[in-house]
Write a protein that holds these residues in place. Structure first.
Motif, PDB file in Angstrom:
ATOM      1  N   SER A  56     -79.278  -5.140  51.162  1.00  0.00           N
ATOM      2  CA  SER A  56     -78.253  -4.430  51.924  1.00  0.00           C
ATOM      3  C   SER A  56     -77.147  -3.812  51.103  1.00  0.00           C
ATOM      4  O   SER A  56     -76.764  -2.600  51.190  1.00  0.00           O
ATOM      5  CB  SER A  56     -77.779  -5.649  52.822  1.00  0.00           C
ATOM      6  OG  SER A  56     -76.734  -4.802  53.506  1.00  0.00           O
ATOM      7  N   GLU A  59     -78.523  -0.881  49.333  1.00  0.00           N
ATOM      8  CA  GLU A  59     -78.633   0.448  50.269  1.00  0.00           C
ATOM      9  C   GLU A  59     -77.416   0.884  50.339  1.00  0.00           C
ATOM     10  O   GLU A  59     -77.193   2.180  50.573  1.00  0.00           O
ATOM     11  CB  GLU A  59     -79.086  -0.157  51.482  1.00  0.00           C
ATOM     12  CG  GLU A  59     -79.211   0.917  52.572  1.00  0.00           C
ATOM     13  CD  GLU A  59     -80.044   0.120  53.965  1.00  0.00           C
ATOM     14  OE1 GLU A  59     -80.982   0.951  54.283  1.00  0.00           O
ATOM     15  OE2 GLU A  59     -79.469  -0.748  54.399  1.00  0.00           O
ATOM     16  N   LEU A  64     -81.182   1.382  46.528  1.00  0.00           N
ATOM     17  CA  LEU A  64     -82.355   0.839  47.083  1.00  0.00           C
ATOM     18  C   LEU A  64     -83.464   1.420  46.681  1.00  0.00           C
ATOM     19  O   LEU A  64     -83.649   2.826  46.851  1.00  0.00           O
ATOM     20  CB  LEU A  64     -82.198   0.929  48.500  1.00  0.00           C
ATOM     21  CG  LEU A  64     -83.174   0.135  49.367  1.00  0.00           C
ATOM     22  CD1 LEU A  64     -83.244  -1.490  49.186  1.00  0.00           C
ATOM     23  CD2 LEU A  64     -83.224   0.461  50.785  1.00  0.00           C
ATOM     24  N   THR A  69     -85.731   1.057  55.121  1.00  0.00           N
ATOM     25  CA  THR A  69     -84.454   0.451  55.059  1.00  0.00           C
ATOM     26  C   THR A  69     -84.201  -0.754  54.572  1.00  0.00           C
ATOM     27  O   THR A  69     -85.405  -1.634  54.198  1.00  0.00           O
ATOM     28  CB  THR A  69     -83.768   0.340  56.474  1.00  0.00           C
ATOM     29  OG1 THR A  69     -84.498  -0.697  57.523  1.00  0.00           O
ATOM     30  CG2 THR A  69     -83.758   1.669  57.399  1.00  0.00           C
ATOM     31  N   ALA A  70     -83.199  -1.370  54.008  1.00  0.00           N
ATOM     32  CA  ALA A  70     -83.124  -2.762  53.517  1.00  0.00           C
ATOM     33  C   ALA A  70     -83.489  -3.800  54.607  1.00  0.00           C
ATOM     34  O   ALA A  70     -84.221  -4.575  53.965  1.00  0.00           O
ATOM     35  CB  ALA A  70     -81.508  -2.764  53.027  1.00  0.00           C
TER      36      ALA A  70
END
Length: 320
Positions: A56, A59, A64, A69-70
């Motif tokens: 997170s 990101e 990332l 997504t994370a």
């Protein structure tokens, strides 16, 4: 990037320390399904939460790796206190326990009893050769070292070190896998203690140690040689290409400078091995603590990783 389908996506990460967490995040970013194993339930819980928080953070900071997504990447990472469950269905195992020969023998012995005939068993060892802990295994032909550089999420080099008994196809598959997940593998032709990176690193440290011990430079100025000199150059090109570019090819470089290099070595180099002695270490630490006290080391590590992330992104973008 690994894709869903008939392809086996499960990889096992044995040991949930920081290196194991890095491997898990790298594999997850490449679409694989890593399973972290640790006998310590508390450590395993912290590792799973740590990978989620770290992904997170990356990101948010634009660091990332991979696709998704994370949260999606973190969801791919599972954990277990059962080694059998961790290895079950995995095609590749990355061992990440501490650098202790007896411990590695124990862990590889346990993995060997659970491994399938086509499962690759790789060690993150930084100095210990596979022949020192895997020679008596039933599946020894599937074992080798895949040594990352810390932190592997931002420093992509992986040293692939097969033992004499390692099947050549296993080394080839491991190299292909490392390339697929975004690492930068090199393959040693044969085993040697310390592999390649540490041999170069130790040679550098040896001369730094000797220059400090003989009073030539301060600790700060010694580090500047790399941070403001050699390190900047070697982040872009290596020492052999440097020789090639600093003359009309490397042959011309040797004809011009080889004798001078020999004379410098004769006059200044110390006999090997160089022992990093406590007395000198205490003096260096006293200097370093004036700007970097021990209680600030973790903050500095976070800063280091951020700088390395930026450098990695710059190099990756520049090579596209």
């Amino acid at each position: 990037m690994a894709e869903q389908g008939s392809k086996n996506l499960k990889v096992a990460i044995v040991g949930s320390g920081l290196i194991g967490q890095n491997w898990a995040m790298i594999f997850a970013g490449a679409g694989y399904q890593p399973c972290l194993f640790d006998v310590d339930e508390g450590q395993l819980s912290r590792a799973l939460e740590g990978t989620r928080q770290t992904l997170s953070k990356y990101e948010k900071e634009g660091q990332l790796r991979g696709k998704g997504t994370a949260s999606e990447q973190a969801d791919r990472i599972k954990g277990t206190n059962s080694l059998q469950e961790c290895l079950d269905g995995a095609f590749y195992v990355q061992e990440c326990v501490p650098e202790n020969l007896d411990l590695k023998k124990k862990v590889f012995g346990e993995m060997d009893s659970l491994a399938t005939d086509d499962m690759i068993l790789a060690s993150s060892s930084s100095c210990l050769c596979a022949s020192s802990f895997a020679a008596d295994l039933k599946h020894k032909q599937n074992t080798l070292v895949a040594h990352p550089v810390n932190p592997p999420y931002f420093l992509p080099l992986v040293e692939i070190v097969p033992a004499e008994f390692t099947c050549p196809e296993v080394a080839k598959k491991t190299r292909s896998l490392m390339e697929e997940i975004g690492q930068s593998p090199i393959t040693l032709k044969y085993e040697c203690r310390g592999f390649a990176l540490n041999r170069i690193q130790y040679a550098c440290i040896n001369e730094c140690w000797n220059m400090y011990k003989t009073g030539l430079l301060s600790a700060e100025d010694i580090d500047k040689i790399c941070t403001d000199g050699l390190g900047l150059r070697y982040a872009i090109i290596g020492p052999l290409e440097t020789m090639h570019l600093n003359a009309n090819g490397i042959k011309d470089y040797c004809e011009r400078y080889a004798q001078g290099a020999v004379e410098v070595q004769k006059e200044t180099f110390h006999p090997l091995p160089v022992m990093y002695d406590t007395e000198t270490a205490e003096k260096i630490e006293q200097e370093l603590q004036s700007t970097l006290p021990l209680e600030k080391l973790q903050d500095r590590r976070v800063w280091r990783d951020g700088m390395l992330a930026g450098l990695a992104k710059y190099k990756n973008d520049s090579n596209k």
